[in-house]
Scaffold this motif. Structure first.
Motif, PDB file in Angstrom:
ATOM      1  N   ALA A 238       0.918  -1.125   0.043  1.00 49.81           N
ATOM      2  CA  ALA A 238      -0.079   0.101  -0.051  1.00 49.81           C
ATOM      3  C   ALA A 238       0.809   1.374  -0.053  1.00 49.81           C
ATOM      4  O   ALA A 238       0.468   2.185  -0.736  1.00 49.81           O
ATOM      5  CB  ALA A 238      -1.024  -0.233   1.238  1.00 49.81           C
ATOM      6  N   GLU A 239       2.205   1.234   0.732  1.00 48.37           N
ATOM      7  CA  GLU A 239       3.031   2.328   0.778  1.00 48.37           C
ATOM      8  C   GLU A 239       3.511   2.631  -0.451  1.00 48.37           C
ATOM      9  O   GLU A 239       3.558   3.644  -1.109  1.00 48.37           O
ATOM     10  CB  GLU A 239       3.965   1.982   1.769  1.00 48.37           C
ATOM     11  N   ARG A 240       3.940   1.534  -1.375  1.00 49.37           N
ATOM     12  CA  ARG A 240       4.637   1.629  -2.739  1.00 49.37           C
ATOM     13  C   ARG A 240       3.563   2.163  -3.801  1.00 49.37           C
ATOM     14  O   ARG A 240       3.887   3.057  -4.538  1.00 49.37           O
ATOM     15  CB  ARG A 240       5.118   0.341  -2.995  1.00 49.37           C
ATOM     16  N   PHE A 241       2.421   1.537  -3.707  1.00 41.16           N
ATOM     17  CA  PHE A 241       1.706   1.641  -4.792  1.00 41.16           C
ATOM     18  C   PHE A 241       0.388   2.664  -4.563  1.00 41.16           C
ATOM     19  O   PHE A 241      -0.387   2.929  -5.236  1.00 41.16           O
ATOM     20  CB  PHE A 241       1.115   0.233  -5.277  1.00 41.16           C
ATOM     21  N   GLY A 242       0.198   2.901  -3.349  1.00 39.68           N
ATOM     22  CA  GLY A 242      -1.067   3.939  -2.927  1.00 39.68           C
ATOM     23  C   GLY A 242      -2.223   3.080  -2.516  1.00 39.68           C
ATOM     24  O   GLY A 242      -2.250   2.040  -2.873  1.00 39.68           O
ATOM     25  N   ALA A 243      -3.198   3.778  -2.077  1.00 35.90           N
ATOM     26  CA  ALA A 243      -4.189   3.113  -1.303  1.00 35.90           C
ATOM     27  C   ALA A 243      -5.255   2.520  -2.569  1.00 35.90           C
ATOM     28  O   ALA A 243      -6.131   1.695  -2.264  1.00 35.90           O
ATOM     29  CB  ALA A 243      -4.922   4.052  -0.439  1.00 35.90           C
ATOM     30  N   GLY A 244      -4.838   2.938  -3.863  1.00 43.52           N
ATOM     31  CA  GLY A 244      -5.651   2.292  -4.890  1.00 43.52           C
ATOM     32  C   GLY A 244      -5.442   0.918  -5.074  1.00 43.52           C
ATOM     33  O   GLY A 244      -6.282   0.280  -5.829  1.00 43.52           O
TER      34      GLY A 244
ATOM     35  N   ARG B 151      -0.553  -3.861 -12.635  1.00 39.17           N
ATOM     36  CA  ARG B 151       0.602  -3.299 -12.386  1.00 39.17           C
ATOM     37  C   ARG B 151       1.814  -4.104 -12.556  1.00 39.17           C
ATOM     38  O   ARG B 151       2.863  -3.552 -13.046  1.00 39.17           O
ATOM     39  CB  ARG B 151       0.436  -2.251 -11.249  1.00 39.17           C
TER      40      ARG B 151
ATOM     41  N   GLU C 218       8.554  -3.351 -10.906  1.00 41.49           N
ATOM     42  CA  GLU C 218       7.631  -3.498  -9.692  1.00 41.49           C
ATOM     43  C   GLU C 218       7.412  -5.039  -9.440  1.00 41.49           C
ATOM     44  O   GLU C 218       7.291  -5.149  -8.465  1.00 41.49           O
ATOM     45  CB  GLU C 218       6.364  -2.903 -10.464  1.00 41.49           C
TER      46      GLU C 218
END
Ligand SMILES: CC(C)(COP(=O)(O)OP(=O)(O)OC[C@H]1O[C@@H](n2cnc3c(N)ncnc32)[C@H](O)[C@@H]1O)[C@@H](O)C(=O)NCCC(=O)NCCS
Ligand SMILES: Nc1ncnc2c1ncn2[C@@H]1O[C@H](COP(=O)(O)OP(=O)(O)OP(=O)(O)O)[C@@H](O)[C@H]1O
Length: 219
Positions: free
Chosen positions: A61-67, A83, A90
């Motif tokens: 979640a930190e790397r890719f965002g809450a999306g 992704r 990645e």
């Protein structure tokens, strides 16, 4: 909790079952299970390590965002899949977070499974050769099908595009590399009956091999 962590401490031998996406690993595992042979599935363990509350999910979640999380805080697997198979860097990052944890849990599961009464057990993993899980097993069973059939069966099973299946295939070992690592091969290009026949023959050999005092060479 004194779980053995080294595969050499298992009393029951472990056979690694591998093959690319849609090759038929689950179908093979089911056929062995019907004959009383238990198995642990690395894809299932890979899901455990990204459950809510797990450190790997927080890192993702930190790397890719809450999306990449859904409204309930679970991993949105479709979003992460898109992704990581579009960007090898990645994907490698995700593997650096998940694979050590998957390996550790597999050891724990295997230690438990291999204390059962079964003559031998299975570790079913798409990345047995690629991820260092090879060290956990005594021999490697490859489920082999032409790539065209892998794609056809995966498209029929999953709601994914052909482009995405091809990207996943590109991230895995080639058919030749896998076959070169095989001790045994199941050809799953035929129908289910042919698959079940091959499993029955292998099971007979494996039982003989597992019972032999030294377990070397081919049964
Ligand atoms: C990217 C994720 C979220 C996609 O989830 P999804 O539910 O859509 O697919 P699922 O996990 O069931 O995997 C389906 C198939 O994709 C292939 N696959 C998955 N991860 C990888 C990878 N890192 N490299 C190559 N192929 C992979 C395998 O053939 C697997 O059987 C998930 O696959 C994942 O977390 N992958 C990283 C962990 C991993 O490497 N798992 C493989 C087993 S060790
Ligand atoms: N011999 C066969 N004949 C027809 N269909 C098959 C055969 N073997 C497997 N299938 C089907 O092909 C698809 C892929 O098989 P399966 O799910 O066992 O593959 P897998 O290797 O476990 O895949 P993944 O790595 O993606 O989890 C499934 O829908 C399965 O029912």
């Amino acid at each position: 909790m004194n779980e053995p962590t080294d595969h050499n401490t298992h009393t029951t031998p472990v056979i690694g079952v591998t093959g690319g996406i849609g090759s038929g690993k689950s179908a093979v595992a089911e056929a062995f299970a019907e004959r009383g042979i238990p198995g642990i599935d690395a894809d299932a363990v890979a899901r455990e390590v990204v459950m809510p509350g797990e450190p790997a999910l927080a890192a993702i979640a930190e790397r890719f965002g809450a999306g990449v999380l859904d409204a309930d805080g679970n991993l949105d697997r479709r979003s992460l899949r898109a992704r990581i198979f579009a960007d090898p860097a990645e994907r490698r990052w995700l593997e650096s977070q998940t694979h050590p944890r998957i390996r550790q849990r597999l050891q724990t599961h295997l230690a438990r499974l291999c204390r059962s009464d079964a003559p031998y057990c299975l570790l079913i993993s798409p990345l047995l050769i690629e991820s260092g899980q090879r060290e956990m097993v005594s021999r490697v069973l490859v489920i082999d099908v032409p790539e065209s059939l892998q794609i056809e069966r995966t498209l029929a099973r999953d709601g994914v595009s052909q482009e995405q299946v091809e990207a996943i295939l590109a991230a895995q070992s080639s058919r030749q590399t896998r076959l070169a690592a095989a001790d045994d091969v199941i050809d799953n290009s035929g129908d289910r009956e042919m698959l079940i026949d091959q499993v029955a023959r292998l099971d007979a050999r494996y039982r003989q091999w597992a019972a032999s005092p030294q377990r070397h060479g081919y049964p």
